[in-house]
Design a protein around this motif. Structure first.
Motif, PDB file in Angstrom:
ATOM      1  N   LEU A 112       0.852  -1.196   0.000  1.00  0.00           N
ATOM      2  CA  LEU A 112       0.000   0.000   0.000  1.00  0.00           C
ATOM      3  C   LEU A 112       0.879   1.234   0.000  1.00  0.00           C
ATOM      4  O   LEU A 112       1.837   1.325   0.762  1.00  0.00           O
ATOM      5  CB  LEU A 112      -0.896  -0.006   1.241  1.00  0.00           C
ATOM      6  CG  LEU A 112      -1.800   1.213   1.451  1.00  0.00           C
ATOM      7  CD1 LEU A 112      -2.840   1.313   0.343  1.00  0.00           C
ATOM      8  CD2 LEU A 112      -2.491   1.143   2.817  1.00  0.00           C
ATOM      9  N   LEU A 113       0.547   2.186  -0.868  1.00  0.00           N
ATOM     10  CA  LEU A 113       1.249   3.473  -0.914  1.00  0.00           C
ATOM     11  C   LEU A 113       0.277   4.587  -0.569  1.00  0.00           C
ATOM     12  O   LEU A 113      -0.827   4.662  -1.132  1.00  0.00           O
ATOM     13  CB  LEU A 113       1.812   3.744  -2.314  1.00  0.00           C
ATOM     14  CG  LEU A 113       3.141   3.133  -2.729  1.00  0.00           C
ATOM     15  CD1 LEU A 113       3.544   3.700  -4.087  1.00  0.00           C
ATOM     16  CD2 LEU A 113       4.222   3.399  -1.707  1.00  0.00           C
ATOM     17  N   LEU A 114       0.679   5.463   0.349  1.00  0.00           N
ATOM     18  CA  LEU A 114      -0.082   6.673   0.677  1.00  0.00           C
ATOM     19  C   LEU A 114       0.657   7.851   0.045  1.00  0.00           C
ATOM     20  O   LEU A 114       1.813   8.104   0.390  1.00  0.00           O
ATOM     21  CB  LEU A 114      -0.161   6.861   2.194  1.00  0.00           C
ATOM     22  CG  LEU A 114      -0.532   5.636   3.043  1.00  0.00           C
ATOM     23  CD1 LEU A 114      -0.516   6.001   4.524  1.00  0.00           C
ATOM     24  CD2 LEU A 114      -1.885   5.081   2.638  1.00  0.00           C
ATOM     25  N   ILE A 115       0.012   8.549  -0.870  1.00  0.00           N
ATOM     26  CA  ILE A 115       0.671   9.633  -1.599  1.00  0.00           C
ATOM     27  C   ILE A 115      -0.115  10.923  -1.380  1.00  0.00           C
ATOM     28  O   ILE A 115      -1.294  11.012  -1.728  1.00  0.00           O
ATOM     29  CB  ILE A 115       0.772   9.323  -3.108  1.00  0.00           C
ATOM     30  CG1 ILE A 115       1.427   7.956  -3.339  1.00  0.00           C
ATOM     31  CG2 ILE A 115       1.557  10.421  -3.827  1.00  0.00           C
ATOM     32  CD1 ILE A 115       1.536   7.562  -4.810  1.00  0.00           C
ATOM     33  N   ASP A 116       0.558  11.927  -0.821  1.00  0.00           N
ATOM     34  CA  ASP A 116      -0.100  13.176  -0.432  1.00  0.00           C
ATOM     35  C   ASP A 116       0.266  14.304  -1.396  1.00  0.00           C
ATOM     36  O   ASP A 116       1.412  14.745  -1.454  1.00  0.00           O
ATOM     37  CB  ASP A 116       0.317  13.550   1.000  1.00  0.00           C
ATOM     38  CG  ASP A 116      -0.583  14.610   1.618  1.00  0.00           C
ATOM     39  OD1 ASP A 116      -1.507  15.088   0.926  1.00  0.00           O
ATOM     40  OD2 ASP A 116      -0.368  14.955   2.791  1.00  0.00           O
TER      41      ASP A 116
END
Length: 235
Positions: free
Chosen positions: A156-160
């Motif tokens: 999982l990647l969280l990209i802001d």
């Protein structure tokens, strides 16, 4: 379709401020889930709470069947969640090569194969491999930040806010990269650029004043002028 991440009525306080007041959504494996809302709605805090950087005061974060609500950030990262913060978070005095090296949690053949794959996605990083991170352009710093999060075995990647402050031509490159990365991982994206979000997102969650107010398929939101006008100020 398997749910990789579930947020169940998540609440977060920062000091005396009650920032998240009921965030609920799920991220489906292999999809791009986009968090949308006006500035200050709580989108960035949602990502930080998933990562354990701003601990939840109520509710649950369930990742891959495990309750990770009370885990420390380094434990969460080791479970396979990568985080690309809004400020990019690269080491400006280190070269691109050194930035990548310190990001790698475990040196394996698979990781170095993935690094080679990343350098094909972001040829600028290969070109400036020996250049200090602080001397890169804004777009190149964003590419490096994404590459650092992606190089490990992250499910999982969280990209802001990956498009923030970037020229349109660079935004296109970032969009293409995220579309390619989606083939190998699941992504939760915070993005103010609705055109970008609508082109790469599979599902959306609208956040307003720290609460989930609506969610569904991106295709539905694209056609819903009332929702876009009410919560995003566009139409």
């Amino acid at each position: 379709m398997n749910s990789l991440l579930n947020l169940d009525q998540l609440q977060t306080h920062i000091g005396q401020y009650h920032i998240l007041q009921g965030i609920q959504f799920e991220a489906i494996e292999g999809e791009v889930s986009v968090l949308l809302g006006r500035n200050g709605a709580g989108k960035t805090t949602t990502l930080k709470t998933i990562m354990g950087l701003t601990p939840a005061s109520h509710g649950k974060v369930i990742y891959d069947g495990q309750d990770i609500t009370k885990r420390k950030p380094y434990d969460i990262a080791n479970l396979g969640i990568g985080y690309v913060p809004e400020d990019q978070g690269i080491f400006k005095d280190l070269t691109v090569e050194e930035n990548m090296k310190v990001a790698i949690r475990k040196e394996t053949d698979e990781v170095y194969e993935k690094q080679a794959y990343i350098l094909e996605l972001f040829p600028d990083l290969k070109k400036f491999w020996k250049k200090a991170g602080g001397h890169l352009s804004g777009g190149q710093k964003q590419m490096l930040s994404m590459a650092r999060a992606f190089v490990n075995d992250s499910k999982l990647l969280l990209i802001d806010e990956p498009s923030k402050g970037l020229a349109p031509i660079v935004v296109e490159k970032v969009m293409e990269a995220i579309t390619e990365m989606k083939k190998k991982t699941t992504i939760i994206l915070v993005e103010q650029n609705f055109i970008m979000a609508s082109r790469i997102g599979d599902t959306y969650t609208l956040i307003d004043d720290g609460k989930t107010v609506h969610s569904g398929s991106m295709a539905e939101l694209i056609g819903d002028e009332e929702l876009k006008r009410k919560y995003l100020g566009i139409g």
